[in-house]
Write an enzyme that holds these catalytic residues in place. Structure first.
Site, short mmCIF file in Angstrom:
data_model
loop_
_atom_site.label_atom_id
_atom_site.label_comp_id
_atom_site.label_asym_id
_atom_site.label_seq_id
_atom_site.Cartn_x
_atom_site.Cartn_y
_atom_site.Cartn_z
CG ASP A 295 -2.01 -1.04 1.12
OD1 ASP A 295 -2.42 -1.32 -0.02
OD2 ASP A 295 -2.45 -1.56 2.16
CE1 TYR B 250 2.43 -6.79 3.78
CE2 TYR B 250 1.97 -9.11 4.24
CZ TYR B 250 2.04 -8.05 3.35
OH TYR B 250 1.70 -8.23 2.04
CE1 TYR C 141 -5.76 -6.19 -1.53
CE2 TYR C 141 -7.11 -8.17 -1.70
CZ TYR C 141 -6.47 -7.09 -2.30
OH TYR C 141 -6.54 -6.92 -3.66
#
Ligand SMILES: [Zn+2]
Ligand SMILES: [Zn+2]
Length: 443
Positions: free
Chosen positions: A265, A332, A404
């Site tokens: 993103d 992440y 996501y």
């Protein structure tokens, strides 16, 4: 049938230049040009004709006549003359090639002139316009039972390639030529097709707020308007532009396209070892560049926004592999904020409810305007957490590429399930997200 007899029959019927005569025997004798083959066969015919004349065999005269008129042999004419036979030279041109080989040097000269606008390391010659001749060749092959020949297309591309190599000192490359030279020697047409340059590397994005690729202004679609201060872009920089700018300058290419193993993103950093990518320069003018220097220039020019390393030359095949690396593993780091305080017990319930689980995700509402509606199933491999505040934790998420993350936390109104919010019953949102690892396996 003997070579000499075949050649005699051939020349009786058809006028052939040395190249086209020799080419019918191309597979015989290694390291010879077809022209040399044709010349040798003609010479043998002249000797054979001369022998027969000496022996009082009249067919000798005929051989010499074919060799003179259809094989364009001056030697045949002088040999006939010495036997007291004067023949008129007829104006023939080669039945197959129409004497195209005579103008090859001029053509090569023109190609080199066009190539001089580029700094090529390798090239490949492609021949166009020869299909009619190849049909004639096939016919000849059947009629005269010729089985050692090759096509004129082969000979032309080899001959042109050889001559260019000799003059400019660069090599023919069948796999990855810098430039494809398309030549129609019959119509004297030359077209150059510059192949793209591919460079592989890894990038780290050190600041938030930069999209991966150039993002056109929604209002003007790139034209430039007050909304985008005339830039035509939604964001001043993109990873793609930061990498491509110094590269385009060096290679004098027209545009560059970034192919990456997934995308983050805009508000996510990419840390750790970075994200693998291949940058493709379309229509470059040079292919040999100092990659270490380029790396330095990109990093200097990016001024702390991004960093690239491990640059090396790549190929279209790697781009394909990179794009299909959706199954890769991603790691992440996220900052999660809960709407109210969350107990340790609940956090462990979240971990238990997600680790090793397959997450069902309908296309997130925030990207629905540009992505098709689709159900994805991606797995969470591992979760670790560190409490920062009573309602805030840092999480390290190791998962299948393509999951996501923001929706894994929020649940996206039930579109993603299971999710952090769903399991603990407290609405959770992502405050910060960084990509800290991308494992794509062997390329
Ligand atoms: Zn010919
Ligand atoms: Zn605009």
């Amino acid at each position: 049938m003997e070579i000499i007899e075949t050649a005699e029959l051939l020349l009786r019927e058809r006028a052939l230049c040395n190249h086209c005569l020799g080419r019918q025997f191309a597979m015989l004798g290694h390291g010879l040009s077809n022209e040399a083959r044709g010349r040798a066969i003609l010479l043998l015919l002249v000797i054979e004709g001369s022998k027969r004349i000496h022996e009082g065999d009249d067919s000798g005269k005929n051989i010499l006549k074919y060799a003179a008129n259809h094989g364009f042999s001056k030697l045949a004419i002088t040999t006939l003359k010495s036997a007291g036979i004067i023949i008129e030279e007829t104006e023939n041109s080669c039945y197959l090639c129409g004497d195209v080989f005579k103008s090859l040097d001029e053509l090569v000269h023109q190609i080199i002139k066009k190539l001089s606008k580029f700094e090529v390391e390798s090239f490949l010659i492609g021949i166009k316009g020869s299909s009619k001749i190849e049909e004639k060749e096939d016919e000849l092959r059947v009629n005269f039972k010729l089985k050692w020949g090759e096509s004129i297309r082969n000979e032309l591309s080899r001959e042109i390639g050889k001559r260019i190599m000799k003059i400019i000192g660069k090599n023919v490359d069948f796999e990855h030529p810098n430039i494809l030279v398309l030549v129609d020697p019959f119509m004297n047409i030359i077209l150059l097709e510059a192949n793209p340059l591919f460079i592989f590397g890894k990038y780290r994005k050190l600041v938030r707020g930069i999209p991966q690729s150039k993002w056109l202004c929604r209002q003007c679609k790139g034209e430039g308007c007050p909304n985008c201060a005339g830039t035509g872009k939604m964001y001043q920089d993109s990873v793609e532009e930061l990498i491509s700018k110094p590269l385009l300058k060096k290679t004098k290419g027209r545009i560059a396209k970034l192919h990456a193993a997934g995308r983050e993103d805009i508000d996510a950093k990419v840390l750790g070892l970075g994200r693998p990518f291949v940058i493709e320069v379309k229509k470059p003018k040079m292919w040999k560049i100092d990659l270490e220097k380029l790396e330095e220039e990109i990093n200097q020019n990016a001024d702390g926004k991004i960093e690239v390393d491990t640059l090396h030359l790549s190929s279209k095949e790697i781009v394909k592999k990179l794009k299909s690396s959706g199954q890769s593993t991603k790691v992440y780091r996220v900052l999660v904020e809960f709407e109210q305080d969350i107990s340790e017990k609940l956090i462990y319930e979240v971990l238990e409810g997600l680790i090793g689980k397959l997450i069902h995700q309908m296309t997130p509402s925030r990207v629905m305007h540009r992505r098709p509606l689709k159900l994805r199933k991606k797995r969470v491999y591992n979760l670790e957490f560190k409490r920062l505040k009573s309602n805030c934790i840092e999480m390290i998420i190791r998962c299948q590429g393509g999951l996501y993350i923001k929706e894994l936390l929020s649940g996206d109104d039930g579109r993603t399930t299971p999710s952090v919010s769903e399991i603990c019953g407290i609405s959770a949102k992502c405050l910060e997200i960084d990509v800290i690892g991308i494992e794509i396996g062997e390329l």
